[in-house]
Design an enzyme around this catalytic site. Structure first.
Site, mmCIF file in Angstrom:
data_model
loop_
_atom_site.group_PDB
_atom_site.id
_atom_site.type_symbol
_atom_site.label_atom_id
_atom_site.label_comp_id
_atom_site.label_asym_id
_atom_site.label_seq_id
_atom_site.Cartn_x
_atom_site.Cartn_y
_atom_site.Cartn_z
ATOM 1 N N LYS A 4 19.878 51.753 37.129
ATOM 2 C CA LYS A 4 20.708 52.029 35.959
ATOM 3 C C LYS A 4 20.827 53.544 35.799
ATOM 4 O O LYS A 4 19.809 54.238 35.663
ATOM 5 C CB LYS A 4 20.098 51.401 34.702
ATOM 6 N N ASP A 62 24.036 50.066 38.628
ATOM 7 C CA ASP A 62 24.415 49.144 37.567
ATOM 8 C C ASP A 62 25.457 49.778 36.654
ATOM 9 O O ASP A 62 25.454 50.993 36.420
ATOM 10 C CB ASP A 62 23.189 48.770 36.723
ATOM 11 N N ARG A 93 29.898 45.266 43.405
ATOM 12 C CA ARG A 93 29.365 44.052 42.781
ATOM 13 C C ARG A 93 30.237 43.723 41.567
ATOM 14 O O ARG A 93 30.233 44.453 40.582
ATOM 15 C CB ARG A 93 27.909 44.285 42.358
ATOM 16 N N HIS A 128 27.993 32.681 38.091
ATOM 17 C CA HIS A 128 27.396 31.348 38.122
ATOM 18 C C HIS A 128 28.439 30.281 37.812
ATOM 19 O O HIS A 128 28.103 29.114 37.616
ATOM 20 C CB HIS A 128 26.258 31.257 37.093
ATOM 21 N N ARG A 168 20.289 39.773 26.421
ATOM 22 C CA ARG A 168 21.657 39.662 26.942
ATOM 23 C C ARG A 168 21.847 38.369 27.731
ATOM 24 O O ARG A 168 22.933 37.792 27.735
ATOM 25 C CB ARG A 168 22.007 40.890 27.793
#
Length: 306
Positions: free
Chosen positions: A98, A132, A183, A226, A287
């Site tokens: 991050k 990230d 990503r 997902h 989160r």
């Protein structure tokens, strides 16, 4: 974005709630569904476990928005130790960083230097470094940081991009021009309508558009979802475009839809698991709760029974 999700994201920033959740045995036990553990040993054990299932991993040392250079260097030291363990055990894992954990908000030059050193260490074992993406206030700085690292010769550095931000598709094209492996995620922060789509259908449409573009034009796309529908669409698009299953990957989070992860691996698709570890797990955990109402119901029921 629903009021419930907005409230849960706000709760992820509450120091008072953090103390209540992190000091209760039952809530810590629930968090273990999403977090590998608090130590590097826990994270490495989780990497070994997913490797045994035919998956690769991205190891993420939790923490964000440090307030001084000493904290940033301490976080970097923890990540460098993770790199050393991955290399020593020849584990199939990369690293996630991050940028605010490296000091981006108060010293961009320091953040560049610390991540540059991490990228150099990861190159020793062929590890990919994912930067990230955090809140929209640092999006431009994060994209520019990725560009600068790649320009400095760190070809193993890529970036996460969030489909709920209106600017994301332009950022995908911008970073693909550098050769970065990206990503693609949906996003998990509370953002205003001026910068982010508020309707889940619009977020999905944005995700699908960027996913299709990456599969057609991207450097080793990393499709992080997902969602069965989006996964099926990605598979059909890859087949139609003639993109090999070895030339992109699906990504999922540790502890989420394990059976689907295994089914994709069994079907010949590449699967990478994002594995978080560390003591600063509360914001990440909240989160994850915010993303799906079922997670919140599970959490509240467990607390009520404690």
């Amino acid at each position: 974005m629903s009021l419930l999700r907005r409230a849960l994201i706000a709760a992820s920033e509450s120091a008072q709630l953090e103390r209540q959740v992190t000091t209760r045995t039952i809530s810590r036990r629930i968090a273990q569904r999403f977090i590998a553990g608090e130590t590097l040993d826990d994270g490495i054990a989780a990497v070994r476990a997913v490797a045994a299932r035919g998956c690769t991993a991205t190891l993420d040392f939790l923490g964000e928005a440090v307030i001084g250079p000493d904290d940033a260097r301490a976080a970097q030291e923890a990540i460098l130790k993770a790199c050393a363990r991955i290399e020593a055990e020849a584990l199939p894992s990369g690293i996630s960083v991050k940028p605010t954990q490296m000091g981006l908000t108060f010293d961009p030059a320091l953040a560049f230097d610390l991540i540059r050193q991490i990228a150099a260490e990861a190159q020793r074992f062929g590890g990919h470094v994912n930067i990230d993406m955090e809140g929209s206030e640092v999006t431009e700085a994060t994209v520019a940081l990725c560009e600068r690292l790649r320009a400095a010769g760190h070809d193993n550095v890529g970036c996460a991009l969030q489909s709920y931000l209106r600017r994301t598709h332009a950022d995908i094209e911008r970073l693909t021009a550098t050769g970065a492996s990206l990503r693609l995620i949906k996003g998990a922060y509370d953002e205003p309508p001026s910068v982010a789509y508020q309707n889940s259908a619009d977020v999905d449409t944005s995700f699908e558009r960027s996913m299709n573009w990456l599969l057609a034009n991207g450097t080793y796309p990393r499709i992080a979802t997902h969602d069965d529908r989006l996964i099926d669409k990605a598979k059909r698009t890859a087949i139609r475009l003639g993109r090999s299953p070895q030339d992109f990957e699906f990504q999922m989070l540790h502890g989420v839809r394990t059976a689907l992860q295994d089914a994709l691996v069994a079907g010949g698709w590449r699967m990478r698991i994002y594995i978080p570890f560390g003591v600063q797990w509360y914001p990440y955990f909240m989160r994850r709760i915010a993303e799906r109402p079922a997670n919140l119901v599970f959490f509240l029921r467990a607390l009520a029974g404690s």
